[in-house]
Design a protein around this motif. Structure first.
Motif, PDB file in Angstrom:
ATOM      1  N   ALA A  22     -15.370   6.091   0.104  1.00  0.00           N
ATOM      2  CA  ALA A  22     -16.277   5.858   1.219  1.00  0.00           C
ATOM      3  C   ALA A  22     -17.643   6.471   0.946  1.00  0.00           C
ATOM      4  CB  ALA A  22     -15.694   6.428   2.507  1.00  0.00           C
ATOM      5  N   GLU A  33     -19.492   4.798   7.866  1.00  0.00           N
ATOM      6  CA  GLU A  33     -18.891   4.837   6.541  1.00  0.00           C
ATOM      7  C   GLU A  33     -18.768   3.411   6.010  1.00  0.00           C
ATOM      8  OE1 GLU A  33     -17.955   7.656   4.955  1.00  0.00           O
ATOM      9  OE2 GLU A  33     -18.651   8.879   6.630  1.00  0.00           O
ATOM     10  N   HIS A 158     -11.944  -3.085   5.421  1.00  0.00           N
ATOM     11  CA  HIS A 158     -13.010  -2.093   5.290  1.00  0.00           C
ATOM     12  C   HIS A 158     -14.097  -2.291   6.339  1.00  0.00           C
ATOM     13  CE1 HIS A 158     -16.315  -4.364   3.298  1.00  0.00           C
ATOM     14  NE2 HIS A 158     -15.376  -5.007   2.651  1.00  0.00           N
ATOM     15  N   ASP A 161     -12.795  -0.281   9.194  1.00  0.00           N
ATOM     16  CA  ASP A 161     -13.051   1.144   8.966  1.00  0.00           C
ATOM     17  C   ASP A 161     -14.503   1.497   9.297  1.00  0.00           C
ATOM     18  OD1 ASP A 161     -10.456   1.547   8.150  1.00  0.00           O
ATOM     19  OD2 ASP A 161     -10.897   1.361   6.013  1.00  0.00           O
ATOM     20  N   THR A 162     -15.425   0.610   8.904  1.00  0.00           N
ATOM     21  CA  THR A 162     -16.841   0.850   9.195  1.00  0.00           C
ATOM     22  C   THR A 162     -17.094   0.855  10.697  1.00  0.00           C
ATOM     23  OG1 THR A 162     -17.565  -0.110   7.092  1.00  0.00           O
ATOM     24  CG2 THR A 162     -19.176  -0.033   8.867  1.00  0.00           C
TER      25      THR A 162
END
Length: 248
Positions: A22, A33, A158, A161-162
């Protein structure tokens, strides 16, 4: 006890490995992130984040922008706008309407309220775009996540996650500090430049066999096969009924 410790080691290494992948992005009003292989670049008043790999950079992009809060900046107006199809100017000329794939909803991310919605074909043809908009004090912020429909599954995790890592860090004196970063004026529309900020070579993903046309062709083939099978079933049913009538 020793064997239990050894069983935990793979999990520890996995967590360390995921954290090392990350990278933290931070500007004057937001931080989040993203993958370590991605970078962000300022394009006039928009930040454009994408993979450093030339091919992967065509698959997905994150764009963020902010403006001074104006008369049209409030959550009900954002909700209404994100709930309706948006007009897309096509490269071939003419326009098309986006599809509201996920109606906007309120989400609280790290103690900040956001509106979160998903459209198909709103910024670029054959791309999904997820919109996250928020307001804090006198600053309105929009973050968009756009990904080609062929690579949606690849980038979904991802991107999630961001989104979960989004933090609004704008201070109350941001507007009086132009050195901290470009902020659009209060009279402008939030996200007005998002379409123009989309990298030009992002469209090259379509020129290399974009999934949009492939998917359409596949669906057409499925419809033809389905229609043919239905016709055979109908003909068989009619034939059975005629046979029963003759021999009944």
């Amino acid at each position: 006890m020793r064997s239990y410790t050894f069983r935990l080691l793979p999990l520890v290494f996995l967590l360390i490995g995921s954290m090392s992948e990350a990278r933290t992005f931070k500007n004057a009003y937001i931080s989040f992130e993203m993958l370590d292989t991605w970078k962000c670049k300022l394009e006039q008043t928009e930040w454009v984040c994408r993979a450093e790999d030339p091919q992967e950079s065509k698959e997905a992009v994150i764009i963020l922008t902010a403006k001074e809060k104006g008369p049209t900046d409030n959550f009900p107006i954002y909700m209404d706008h994100m709930s309706k199809p948006m007009t897309l100017n096509l490269r071939t000329g003419g326009t098309a309407q986006s599809t509201v794939t996920m109606p906007p909803r309120e989400e609280v991310i790290n103690d900040q309220k956001w509106l979160d919605g998903l459209h198909a074909n709103s910024e670029v043809q054959n791309y999904f775009t997820r919109y996250l908009a928020t307001i804090k004090d006198q600053i309105a912020i929009l973050v968009t996540f756009s990904v080609h429909n062929k690579y949606y599954a690849k980038h979904r995790a991802h991107f999630m996650d961001t989104v979960r890592s989004l933090r609004v860090i704008a201070t109350k004196d941001l507007l009086s500090r132009p050195d901290l970063g470009p902020i659009r004026g209060s009279g402008e529309v939030l996200g007005a430049g998002i379409g123009q900020a989309m990298p030009g070579d992002l469209l090259a993903a379509d020129d290399e066999g974009g999934a949009g046309e492939e998917k359409k062709g596949l669906l057409q083939n499925e419809m033809v096969l389905g229609g043919g099978l239905l016709l055979l079933v109908v003909l068989a049913y009619v034939g059975i009924k005629m046979y029963q009538k003759r021999n009944g």
